[in-house]
Design a protein around this motif. Sequence first.
Motif, mmCIF file in Angstrom:
data_model
loop_
_atom_site.group_PDB
_atom_site.id
_atom_site.type_symbol
_atom_site.label_atom_id
_atom_site.label_comp_id
_atom_site.label_asym_id
_atom_site.label_seq_id
_atom_site.Cartn_x
_atom_site.Cartn_y
_atom_site.Cartn_z
ATOM 1 N N GLU A 503 4.626 15.292 47.014
ATOM 2 C CA GLU A 503 5.943 15.073 47.844
ATOM 3 C C GLU A 503 7.113 15.263 47.088
ATOM 4 O O GLU A 503 8.041 16.230 47.492
ATOM 5 N N VAL A 504 7.043 14.906 45.632
ATOM 6 C CA VAL A 504 8.293 15.355 45.016
ATOM 7 C C VAL A 504 8.539 16.890 44.653
ATOM 8 O O VAL A 504 9.602 17.327 44.858
ATOM 9 N N ALA A 505 7.443 17.388 44.429
ATOM 10 C CA ALA A 505 7.421 19.038 44.225
ATOM 11 C C ALA A 505 7.840 19.493 45.471
ATOM 12 O O ALA A 505 8.529 20.830 45.217
ATOM 13 N N HIS A 506 7.184 19.151 46.731
ATOM 14 C CA HIS A 506 7.666 19.760 47.802
ATOM 15 C C HIS A 506 9.103 19.600 48.102
ATOM 16 O O HIS A 506 9.876 20.729 48.631
ATOM 17 N N SER A 507 9.687 18.536 48.000
ATOM 18 C CA SER A 507 11.223 18.269 48.225
ATOM 19 C C SER A 507 11.929 19.159 47.231
ATOM 20 O O SER A 507 12.976 19.613 47.470
ATOM 21 N N LEU A 508 11.430 19.341 45.820
ATOM 22 C CA LEU A 508 12.069 20.270 44.868
ATOM 23 C C LEU A 508 12.278 21.601 45.498
ATOM 24 O O LEU A 508 13.170 22.511 45.352
ATOM 25 N N ASN A 509 11.004 22.171 45.966
ATOM 26 C CA ASN A 509 11.016 23.474 46.418
ATOM 27 C C ASN A 509 11.849 23.627 47.768
ATOM 28 O O ASN A 509 12.557 24.790 47.793
ATOM 29 N N GLU A 510 12.114 22.665 48.615
ATOM 30 C CA GLU A 510 12.968 22.806 49.852
ATOM 31 C C GLU A 510 14.521 22.698 49.126
ATOM 32 O O GLU A 510 15.194 23.559 49.469
ATOM 33 N N LEU A 511 14.722 22.221 48.215
ATOM 34 C CA LEU A 511 16.133 21.923 47.460
ATOM 35 C C LEU A 511 16.275 23.450 46.950
ATOM 36 O O LEU A 511 17.367 24.048 47.126
ATOM 37 N N GLU A 512 15.331 24.091 46.291
ATOM 38 C CA GLU A 512 15.778 25.335 45.445
ATOM 39 C C GLU A 512 16.072 26.249 46.776
ATOM 40 O O GLU A 512 16.801 27.351 46.615
ATOM 41 N N THR A 513 15.095 26.337 47.829
ATOM 42 C CA THR A 513 15.411 27.340 48.883
ATOM 43 C C THR A 513 17.038 27.018 49.593
ATOM 44 O O THR A 513 17.603 28.041 49.764
ATOM 45 N N GLN A 514 17.311 25.908 49.635
ATOM 46 C CA GLN A 514 18.721 25.811 50.161
ATOM 47 C C GLN A 514 19.671 26.278 49.210
ATOM 48 O O GLN A 514 20.620 26.721 49.568
ATOM 49 N N LEU A 515 19.538 25.708 48.123
ATOM 50 C CA LEU A 515 20.138 26.280 46.834
ATOM 51 C C LEU A 515 20.485 27.812 46.969
ATOM 52 O O LEU A 515 21.516 28.418 46.688
ATOM 53 N N GLU A 516 19.189 28.490 46.855
ATOM 54 C CA GLU A 516 19.260 30.010 47.076
ATOM 55 C C GLU A 516 20.377 30.612 48.169
ATOM 56 O O GLU A 516 20.809 31.495 48.168
ATOM 57 N N GLU A 517 19.772 29.962 49.421
ATOM 58 C CA GLU A 517 20.815 30.361 50.515
ATOM 59 C C GLU A 517 22.199 30.164 50.356
ATOM 60 O O GLU A 517 23.147 31.044 51.050
ATOM 61 N N ILE A 518 22.560 28.933 49.910
ATOM 62 C CA ILE A 518 23.904 28.588 49.720
ATOM 63 C C ILE A 518 24.471 29.631 48.457
ATOM 64 O O ILE A 518 25.731 30.339 48.730
#
Length: 917
Positions: A503-518
Motif C-alpha cells: 500500500e505504501v509503495a502504491h501511494s508513492l507511485n501515485e505521488l510520483e505521477t502527480q509530481l510529474e504532472e505538476i
Amino acid sequence: MKLRQLRIDGFGKFNNQVIDIDPQNQLIFGDNEAGKSSIYQFIRTILFGFPKKREMTRDFTPINGAIYGGKILFEDNQYGLVTVERYKEKNKGAATVTLESGETGDELFLEKILSPLTKETFDQIFSFQQEQLADLNQLNEMKLQHLLLAVGLTGSRRLSSMNDQFLKERQKLFKPTGRIPEINQKLRQLKKVDEQIALVESQEGTYREKSLETEQLLEKIAEVEKEQGYQQELEKTVLEQQKRFPMYIEWESLSKEFSDSLTASSQTVEVVRQEIQNYDFLLRKEKELLESQTGRLETESPAYQFYMMNQRLFDELLEEQLMVESLTERRQLLDEQLKEYQESKVTLFEKYRLSEETINIDLSDDVETEMLALAKEEEELIRQKVVLSNEKSRLNIRHKDMDMALTTVENQLSTENVTRPSSRSKQTDNKKWFSGLSLAIGALFLVLAIVIGKAWLYIPVLILFGLGLYGLFGSALKRAKKEPLTKEEAREDYLLQLSVADEVAHSLNELETQLEEIESQINELQVKKQEWADQYGFSMKETMSLWLSRIPIYLQLQNIQEKETEMTHNLSEVDRILNSYGDSLAFAKEWVPLENKTTKESFQAIKEFVTKQKNYLTDKALATNTHDQFQEQLHQLRNDIASSKEKILSLIDLANVTDIEESKLWLKKQDMSEKGQSRKDELALSLEDYFDLNKSYKLVSINHQLIQVKNEIDRLQEKNNQYRNDYQALSYELTQMEKNGSLDVLYQEKENRLSVIKELADKWMTYRIAEELTQDVFQYLSDQQLPALLATVTSYFKILTEGRYIKVVVKDGQLIVIDNQQRKWPIVQLSTGTKDQLYMAFRLGFVHLHHEEYEAPVIIDDGWLHFDQKRKLVLFRLLKGFSQRTQVICLSSDEAVRAYFESQDLEIIQIGREGKS
C-alpha cells in the motif's frame, strides 16, 4: 425640337418636294403605298444617317436617279431654327448643320444639338408602328405585362425582347430535364466515360487514394510557393530599406527640422529682410557718428572711450540683467531637484537590488493581466509540489523502515528459532524509560538535600531510587522470559506487513505521477515565463509574483528617470542660455574683470563698470553743448536700432530667436526651406514604396527582420523540396499503375469532354448573366420611375377609356387595371382594343415624363389599328391636347382620322395624289 419643313431632293418615290409641318398637330394622309413610310424614313435618315449595308432595311434610293437625300428644318429651344442636310454621295453621307445665325457644323455638332435623342431612342420611343400593336395579340399575360412596363419605363420593348432572346439561347444549350440541348447531351456522354473510369479504377486498388494524395501535395506545393513569393517580395522590400536607409535618415532629419521650425509666409520673410537691412544701416550710421567723435574722445580716459564706443551694447546687456538673475535662480532650483531625483533613484536601486535595465521595462495592460493569472497558477503549482514532495519524503522513510522490518522477518523465517514479538516489549521499553527518569529525579533530590540540609528530603530520594531499581531489574527478568513464535504466527505477521508495504509503495507511485504532472505544468509555464524574462529582463530565479510586486517600483523608477531626463534637459537649456549671455560679454573682458565669475556676477561687474563711466562723465563736466548734441543724436539713433530689433523679433515671434544674429540665421533658414522641402519631397517619392513614412525605423530592426525573412525563405524551400520529392515518388507509382494505358485514354477523353462542357457552360453563363443583368436594369428602372409612370399612365388610360378604367397599378409583380366599379382586371382579360389603349397610354406617359429631356416629335403610323370609331375620336382629342406641348405627326390612310382633322380645322398633307388641304 419641332419639325418645320421637309425638303426631299430624292428619297424613294419623292423628288424635289417640300413639305411644311405644323408645329403642333400634323396629319400626313395617303393611301397604302402612297409614301407615308418613306416620309418617316426620310426624317429618320436625315437626322441620324443613312442605313449601313448590314442593316436589313428597305432601299429608298430614288427611282429616277435623282440626288439621294435632302434637308430638314426644325426649331430648337437653344439654337433656334436649324437646317440639317444630308446626301448619300456628298461628304460620305455625313450631315451638314446650318444655324439661323449662319454658323455651320458637322455630324458631331448635330449629335450635340439632338442629345440625348439617338436613333435607337427615336425608333423605340417617339415612333408608333402598326407592327408593335400586332405583336400584342401573340403574347401571354406575363410577357404582355412585362412588355407594357418595359415600354413605359424605357420607351420600347427592347429590354423584353433582349431578355427573351437570352432565355432562348440559354435553353438551346441546357435545360434541367432536357435531352436535346447540347450540354445535356455532353453531360450524358461524360457520365458514361466516368462509369468506364470508375470500372477501371476499381481494379487498380489504391490508385484513387494515391491520386488524391498527389492533388493534396500539389495544393501544399502551391501554398508554399505562394508564401515563398510573399517572403521573397518582403526580402526585396527589406533589402531596399537597408539600401535606402541613409536616404530615410536624411528624410527624417529634414522632417524634424521642418516640424521644429515654422515656415513663415513669403510676405513676412520679405518684411523681415527689409527690416534687417534697415537695422544694418542704422548700425553703420552709429559707427560713423562714433568715428566722427573719435578725435575728441582721445583726450578722455581709455575706459570712457571704450564705454562710449560700445554704449549701445552695454545698454542692451543691462536690459537683460534681470533675465540672467532669474535664470540663475531657476538653475539653482533645477540643480537641487535633479540631485533629489538622483538620490531617490540610487536609494531604490540599493534597496531593491535592481539594475539600470529595469527602468526600461514597459508592460502593457494585457501582458500584466496575463502575468497576474500565471503568477497565481505558478504559486499554486509550487505549493502543491512542496506538499507532495514532503508527503513523498515521509512515505519513503516509512517504506524504507518497512523494507528493513520485512528483511528481518524473512531472515527469521529462514531459521528454526522464531521469537514472538511480544506486545509487552513496548511496555518494557516504557518501564525502562520511567526507571531511568526516577533515578535521575532521585539524584536531583539527593543533591538538593545535601545542599539545603533538610532531612525530610531523603524520603523521596529513597522512594525514587527504589522505583528505578525495581523497573530495571523487572525488565531484565521479562526479557529472559520471551516466548518463541510458531511458524504459522510468524508467516501471518509477515504477510500482514507485506500488504502494508505494498500500500505504501502504491501511494508513492501515485505521488510520483502527480509530481510529474505538476512538473510538466511548471515546465509549460516556464516557457512563457522565459519569453517575458527575455523580453523584459526579469530573472528566471524569481517568481512572477515577485516580478509583479516590483512593477510599481519599476514604474516609480521610470517616472524618476523621466523627471531626471527632463531636469537634465531643462538644466542644459538654462546653461546654454546663460552661456550665450556670458559669451555676449566677451567684448568687454579687457576693461571689466570677468574671469572665474558666474554669468550673474559678470553682469553685476558690467553694471558697476557702466555706473563708474557715467560718474566719470559727471565728474569731468564733459556735458558741453556739442557733447549734448552728440549724445542726443547717439541716443536717438540707438533708440531707432532698438526699435528695429524689437520689430524684427516681433515679426519672427519665436522663443529661440532672441537677437539679430539668430534673426539672420532664421532668415537664412527660411531661404533654404524651399530647397529643403523640395529635397524632402524628392526623398519621400523614393522611399514611400518601401517605407511607411508614418512609422519610425531603425537599421538594427531592419537587419534583424532581413535575417528572419532569409531564415523563413530557407525553411519554406526545405518544405517545398520535401513536398516535391513526395510528389515525384507518388507520380512514379501512379505511372507504374497506369502502364497498361487504358486509364490514360479514358482520362484524356474525360478532359476533352470537360473542356467542351466548360466552353458551353461559359457560354450558357454568359447568357444567364446577360438575362439577369437585363432583369436588374428593368427592376432598377421600375423602382426609380414606376410610381410617377403609373400615375401618368392612369390619367391617359382613364381619358382613352372615357372613365371606364380609373387606375393602373402593379401588385405582387402583376400589372392590374381597376374599373369604375373598383373591379380588378388582369391584362389578359382585356379586349384587344383596350390593350392597345393601355399600350398607347404607356407610350404617351413616357413621352410626357421625358418631354423636357428629349423634346422630340411623336410620329404615329396608324397606331389605332384595333380602335373602333368611338375610341379613335377619344384618341384624337387626347392627341390634340397632347400636341400643345409635344409635336404630334400622324401618318395614316384612315378616313376617320382625316374627317376628324378636317372637323377640327387641323393641318392635313395629302400625298400620293395631287392636292393639299
